[in-house]
Scaffold this motif. Structure first.
Motif, short mmCIF file in Angstrom:
data_model
loop_
_atom_site.label_atom_id
_atom_site.label_comp_id
_atom_site.label_asym_id
_atom_site.label_seq_id
_atom_site.Cartn_x
_atom_site.Cartn_y
_atom_site.Cartn_z
N ARG A 31 -18.14 75.80 -60.94
CA ARG A 31 -16.74 75.35 -60.98
C ARG A 31 -16.64 73.96 -60.39
N ALA A 32 -15.70 73.17 -60.91
CA ALA A 32 -15.53 71.81 -60.42
C ALA A 32 -14.12 71.34 -60.72
N ASP A 33 -13.55 70.53 -59.79
CA ASP A 33 -12.25 69.91 -59.99
C ASP A 33 -12.43 68.57 -60.71
N ASP A 34 -11.33 67.86 -60.94
CA ASP A 34 -11.42 66.51 -61.50
C ASP A 34 -12.30 65.64 -60.61
N TYR A 35 -13.23 64.88 -61.22
CA TYR A 35 -14.16 64.10 -60.42
C TYR A 35 -13.54 62.77 -59.98
N ARG A 36 -14.02 62.30 -58.83
CA ARG A 36 -13.52 61.05 -58.25
C ARG A 36 -14.05 59.84 -59.02
N ILE A 37 -13.23 58.79 -59.09
CA ILE A 37 -13.60 57.55 -59.78
C ILE A 37 -13.24 56.36 -58.90
N PRO A 38 -13.95 55.23 -59.05
CA PRO A 38 -13.71 54.10 -58.15
C PRO A 38 -12.50 53.25 -58.53
N SER A 39 -12.00 53.37 -59.77
CA SER A 39 -10.89 52.51 -60.19
C SER A 39 -10.03 53.26 -61.20
N TYR A 40 -8.98 52.60 -61.66
CA TYR A 40 -8.07 53.24 -62.62
C TYR A 40 -8.80 53.51 -63.93
N PRO A 41 -8.64 54.68 -64.54
CA PRO A 41 -9.50 55.06 -65.67
C PRO A 41 -9.08 54.52 -67.04
N TYR A 42 -7.85 54.00 -67.19
CA TYR A 42 -7.37 53.64 -68.52
C TYR A 42 -7.24 52.13 -68.66
N LEU A 43 -7.76 51.58 -69.77
CA LEU A 43 -7.69 50.14 -70.02
C LEU A 43 -6.30 49.72 -70.48
N PHE A 44 -5.68 50.52 -71.35
CA PHE A 44 -4.38 50.15 -71.91
C PHE A 44 -3.40 51.31 -71.73
N PRO A 45 -2.95 51.55 -70.52
CA PRO A 45 -2.04 52.67 -70.27
C PRO A 45 -0.63 52.36 -70.77
N PRO A 46 0.15 53.38 -71.05
CA PRO A 46 1.54 53.16 -71.45
C PRO A 46 2.37 52.75 -70.24
N ASP A 47 3.60 52.41 -70.51
CA ASP A 47 4.53 52.02 -69.44
C ASP A 47 5.67 53.06 -69.41
N PRO A 48 5.83 53.80 -68.32
CA PRO A 48 5.09 53.71 -67.06
C PRO A 48 3.69 54.34 -67.15
N ALA A 49 2.76 53.79 -66.38
CA ALA A 49 1.38 54.26 -66.40
C ALA A 49 1.26 55.59 -65.67
N PRO A 50 0.49 56.54 -66.24
CA PRO A 50 0.31 57.83 -65.57
C PRO A 50 -0.52 57.69 -64.29
N ALA A 51 -0.24 58.51 -63.32
CA ALA A 51 -0.98 58.45 -62.05
C ALA A 51 -2.37 59.04 -62.22
N ALA A 52 -3.32 58.49 -61.46
CA ALA A 52 -4.69 58.98 -61.50
C ALA A 52 -5.16 59.49 -60.14
N ASN A 53 -4.64 58.92 -59.04
CA ASN A 53 -4.96 59.38 -57.69
C ASN A 53 -6.47 59.36 -57.41
N SER A 54 -7.14 58.29 -57.87
CA SER A 54 -8.58 58.09 -57.64
C SER A 54 -9.44 59.19 -58.24
N ARG A 55 -8.94 59.87 -59.23
CA ARG A 55 -9.72 60.88 -59.94
C ARG A 55 -9.53 60.73 -61.45
N GLN A 56 -10.52 61.19 -62.21
CA GLN A 56 -10.41 61.19 -63.66
C GLN A 56 -9.55 62.38 -64.08
N PRO A 57 -8.35 62.11 -64.58
CA PRO A 57 -7.47 63.23 -64.94
C PRO A 57 -8.08 64.11 -66.03
N ASN A 58 -7.85 65.39 -65.91
CA ASN A 58 -8.24 66.37 -66.93
C ASN A 58 -9.76 66.41 -67.14
N SER A 59 -10.51 66.52 -66.05
CA SER A 59 -11.97 66.58 -66.16
C SER A 59 -12.56 67.78 -65.43
#
Length: 245
Positions: A31-59
């Protein structure tokens, strides 16, 4: 455990034997939760941009599996059978997938059997067989318009296969010792889909026969001759695309 995704893994294995029987069993999970990432995961996010909280959403993911099998040994051979089960529920990273919380829920069951017999014969060295059956299914699931999990597409694949072969003892010839193997193989596969699946149902049937001969001329010289004939028949549903697709 793993710190990048608060994950953990565990497994248990058991092997036992006595007299003419051997048994194996194992079980495992991850079992594993969403993994941590060093920066924002999306290059072209919509406005408003979805939150990531230093993790890859939905992983995140969850996986379990188990298997059990046994073999019986007798004079001149053995016969064994095993069954295994695997399940997994893993989320798909991505902007749209995270918004709909898309995840794949799959399960697979396999049954296999294998055996060999070496008779006290002047011509036959061994008779072998192998057979298996697999039942696979996965659902593609995401949130619908009212925020409830809904199956968008389902894939099912059932496969069965069997093989039998006979091996001869070496035959002395003027050119050297000749050994041979002759066998046959059959298989069947049924693919079924529903929902928004791009693939359409299909059935595949296979039948084959083969042989393999080897002549040992000297310790460092030998020749081989082999052949295989196979027929494959696929029955499916054609797709008619529009001319401007």
């Amino acid at each position: 455990g793993t710190t990048v995704n608060n994950g953990w893994e565990s497994a248990l294995l058991l092997d036992a034997g006595g007299r003419n029987a051997a048994v194996h069993a194992d079980v495992y999970g991850r079992r594993a939760d969403d993994y941590r990432i060093p920066s924002y995961p999306y290059l072209f996010p919509p406005d408003p941009a979805p939150a990531a909280n230093s993790r890859q959403p939905n992983s995140s993911l969850r996986t379990e599996g188990a298997a059990v099998g046994g073999s019986y040994l007798f004079d001149g051979g053995y016969a064994g059978v095993a069954i295994s089960r695997f399940t997994s529920d893993y989320h798909v990273p991505g902007l749209e997938a995270a918004a709909s919380q898309t995840h794949i829920r799959l399960e697979q069951t396999k049954i296999t059997t294998k055996g060999e017999y070496r008779p006290q014969s002047a011509a036959i060295a061994a008779v072998r067989y192998w057979a298996g059956y697999s039942d696979y299914k996965h659902d593609e699931i995401g949130l619908n318009d009212i925020g409830v999990d809904q199956i968008a597409a389902t894939f099912k694949n059932r496969q069965s296969e069997g093989k039998a072969e006979l091996e001869t003892l070496p035959i002395t010839t003027p050119l050297g010792a000749l050994t041979g193997i002759i066998g046959s193989q059959i298989a069947h596969s049924q693919l079924d889909t529903s929902g928004e699946a791009l693939l359409l149902p299909a059935r595949t049937r296979t039948a084959a026969g083969y042989f393999f001969n080897e002549m040992q001329h000297a310790p460092t010289l030998r020749t081989q001759l082999a052949g295989r004939i196979e027929q494959v028949k696929v029955t499916g549903t054609a797709v008619a695309f529009p001319p401007d697709f």
